[in-house]
Design a protein around this motif. Structure first.
Motif, PDB file in Angstrom:
ATOM      1  N   ALA A   1      -6.767-111.949 -21.672  1.00 17.97           N
ATOM      2  CA  ALA A   1      -5.464-111.951 -22.341  1.00 17.97           C
ATOM      3  C   ALA A   1      -5.306-110.818 -23.355  1.00 17.97           C
ATOM      4  O   ALA A   1      -4.188-110.416 -23.657  1.00 17.97           O
ATOM      5  N   ILE A   2      -6.432-110.330 -23.892  1.00 19.05           N
ATOM      6  CA  ILE A   2      -6.382-109.276 -24.911  1.00 19.05           C
ATOM      7  C   ILE A   2      -6.946-108.002 -24.305  1.00 19.05           C
ATOM      8  O   ILE A   2      -8.130-107.978 -23.993  1.00 19.05           O
ATOM      9  N   PRO A   3      -6.265-106.879 -24.196  1.00 23.76           N
ATOM     10  CA  PRO A   3      -4.821-106.750 -24.238  1.00 23.76           C
ATOM     11  C   PRO A   3      -4.178-107.385 -22.999  1.00 23.76           C
ATOM     12  O   PRO A   3      -4.882-107.660 -22.058  1.00 23.76           O
ATOM     13  N   PRO A   4      -2.931-107.568 -22.932  1.00 28.86           N
ATOM     14  CA  PRO A   4      -1.872-107.005 -23.752  1.00 28.86           C
ATOM     15  C   PRO A   4      -1.559-107.832 -24.992  1.00 28.86           C
ATOM     16  O   PRO A   4      -0.935-107.331 -25.918  1.00 28.86           O
ATOM     17  N   THR A   5      -1.973-109.090 -25.030  1.00 33.11           N
ATOM     18  CA  THR A   5      -1.677-109.927 -26.186  1.00 33.11           C
ATOM     19  C   THR A   5      -2.523-109.488 -27.372  1.00 33.11           C
ATOM     20  O   THR A   5      -3.708-109.201 -27.221  1.00 33.11           O
ATOM     21  N   ARG A   6      -1.904-109.443 -28.550  1.00 37.36           N
ATOM     22  CA  ARG A   6      -2.643-109.185 -29.792  1.00 37.36           C
ATOM     23  C   ARG A   6      -2.365-110.380 -30.698  1.00 37.36           C
ATOM     24  O   ARG A   6      -1.327-110.440 -31.356  1.00 37.36           O
ATOM     25  N   PRO A   7      -3.302-111.351 -30.719  1.00 33.00           N
ATOM     26  CA  PRO A   7      -3.072-112.578 -31.499  1.00 33.00           C
ATOM     27  C   PRO A   7      -2.885-112.291 -32.984  1.00 33.00           C
ATOM     28  O   PRO A   7      -3.550-111.419 -33.539  1.00 33.00           O
ATOM     29  N   THR A   8      -1.989-113.045 -33.596  1.00 32.57           N
ATOM     30  CA  THR A   8      -1.794-112.897 -35.037  1.00 32.57           C
ATOM     31  C   THR A   8      -2.770-113.784 -35.804  1.00 32.57           C
ATOM     32  O   THR A   8      -3.239-113.402 -36.873  1.00 32.57           O
ATOM     33  N   VAL A   9      -3.077-114.961 -35.260  1.00 28.82           N
ATOM     34  CA  VAL A   9      -4.061-115.861 -35.869  1.00 28.82           C
ATOM     35  C   VAL A   9      -5.072-116.217 -34.780  1.00 28.82           C
ATOM     36  O   VAL A   9      -4.794-117.030 -33.894  1.00 28.82           O
ATOM     37  N   LEU A  10      -6.225-115.608 -34.837  1.00 32.56           N
ATOM     38  CA  LEU A  10      -7.222-115.725 -33.781  1.00 32.56           C
ATOM     39  C   LEU A  10      -7.694-117.165 -33.573  1.00 32.56           C
ATOM     40  O   LEU A  10      -7.856-117.617 -32.442  1.00 32.56           O
ATOM     41  N   LYS A  11      -7.883-117.883 -34.660  1.00 32.12           N
ATOM     42  CA  LYS A  11      -8.349-119.273 -34.572  1.00 32.12           C
ATOM     43  C   LYS A  11      -7.359-120.121 -33.768  1.00 32.12           C
ATOM     44  O   LYS A  11      -7.755-120.894 -32.899  1.00 32.12           O
ATOM     45  N   VAL A  12      -6.083-119.960 -34.031  1.00 36.45           N
ATOM     46  CA  VAL A  12      -5.053-120.710 -33.310  1.00 36.45           C
ATOM     47  C   VAL A  12      -4.981-120.248 -31.857  1.00 36.45           C
ATOM     48  O   VAL A  12      -4.818-121.057 -30.948  1.00 36.45           O
ATOM     49  N   PHE A  13      -5.115-118.957 -31.628  1.00 39.05           N
ATOM     50  CA  PHE A  13      -5.118-118.400 -30.279  1.00 39.05           C
ATOM     51  C   PHE A  13      -6.222-119.046 -29.449  1.00 39.05           C
ATOM     52  O   PHE A  13      -5.985-119.512 -28.332  1.00 39.05           O
ATOM     53  N   PHE A  14      -7.432-119.100 -29.998  1.00 38.83           N
ATOM     54  CA  PHE A  14      -8.553-119.724 -29.289  1.00 38.83           C
ATOM     55  C   PHE A  14      -8.321-121.224 -29.109  1.00 38.83           C
ATOM     56  O   PHE A  14      -8.636-121.784 -28.053  1.00 38.83           O
ATOM     57  N   ALA A  15      -7.788-121.891 -30.128  1.00 44.77           N
ATOM     58  CA  ALA A  15      -7.546-123.334 -30.042  1.00 44.77           C
ATOM     59  C   ALA A  15      -6.556-123.651 -28.925  1.00 44.77           C
ATOM     60  O   ALA A  15      -6.747-124.617 -28.178  1.00 44.77           O
ATOM     61  N   LYS A  16      -5.511-122.855 -28.794  1.00 37.91           N
ATOM     62  CA  LYS A  16      -4.524-123.084 -27.733  1.00 37.91           C
ATOM     63  C   LYS A  16      -5.151-122.923 -26.354  1.00 37.91           C
ATOM     64  O   LYS A  16      -4.905-123.722 -25.457  1.00 37.91           O
TER      65      LYS A  16
END
Length: 187
Positions: A57-72
């Motif tokens: 997912a990274i790139p193209p996504t650049r998570p703003t809050v990594l912890k939440v990104f991983f949790a989702k």
């Protein structure tokens, strides 16, 4: 290692990103997965799959809050695994209770997708959650995002299970009303 550095490793496709993610967020993601699955081996597999999904997912996504990104990601993978296991073997468990509680508020997935899309529904639910008091937000997220048992929530907030159940019931009724006003189904 801080989050921007970890994201930069992913962005540059440096394999150190995975070990840095595991070191910093592995136990957190395991807690998310295990809250849904209740099985250490399945939870560990979901956590490992999280790093691969993040890598893709990274790139193209650049998570703003990594912890939440991983949790989702972990949460999504865990629910997929849960559904796959339950299709083979029917049974109870906390996750089934959570899904049943929310079923009264949300139309079935195919109906939602055909009408407005799951992403728009998610944004509507987020707006609803942000309108709740801080305590209600915490109860809602602990129950319906992390699948935390009622007893555990009651213990955490130094209250009884009945109080948590009543509060969550009222929140679900308000959520149903909110979604009805936004046209997701008739009340």
């Amino acid at each position: 290692m801080n989050d921007p550095e970890i994201i930069e490793l992913y962005w540059n496709k440096n394999t150190k990103a995975i070990s840095a993610s595991m070191d910093k967020y592995g136990s957190y993601c395991f807690t998310v997965a295990n809250g849904i699955l209740g099985d250490a081996q399945d939870s560990e597999e979901c956590v490992n799959d999280t790093w691969l999904r993040a890598w893709n997912a990274i790139p193209p996504t650049r998570p703003t809050v990594l912890k939440v990104f991983f949790a989702k990601i972990t949460r999504h993978l865990s629910f997929d695994r849960y559904k796959a296991k339950k299709s083979l073997k029917r049974g109870g468990g906390e996750t089934m209770l959570v899904l049943e509680e929310l079923a009264e508020c949300i139309a079935d997935e195919s109906d939602v997708e055909s009408q407005v899309g799951a992403k728009i529904l998610g944004k509507s639910i987020n707006r609803f959650v942000l309108s709740l008091s801080e305590r209600e937000q915490n109860l809602f997220v602990r129950r319906y995002f992390f699948s935390e048992p009622i007893k555990s929530i009651a213990d955490r907030y130094d209250t009884n299970e009945n109080n948590v159940n009543v509060t969550l019931s009222r929140i679900r009724k308000r959520l149903r009303s909110h979604l009805s006003k936004e046209g997701y189904f008739d009340e």
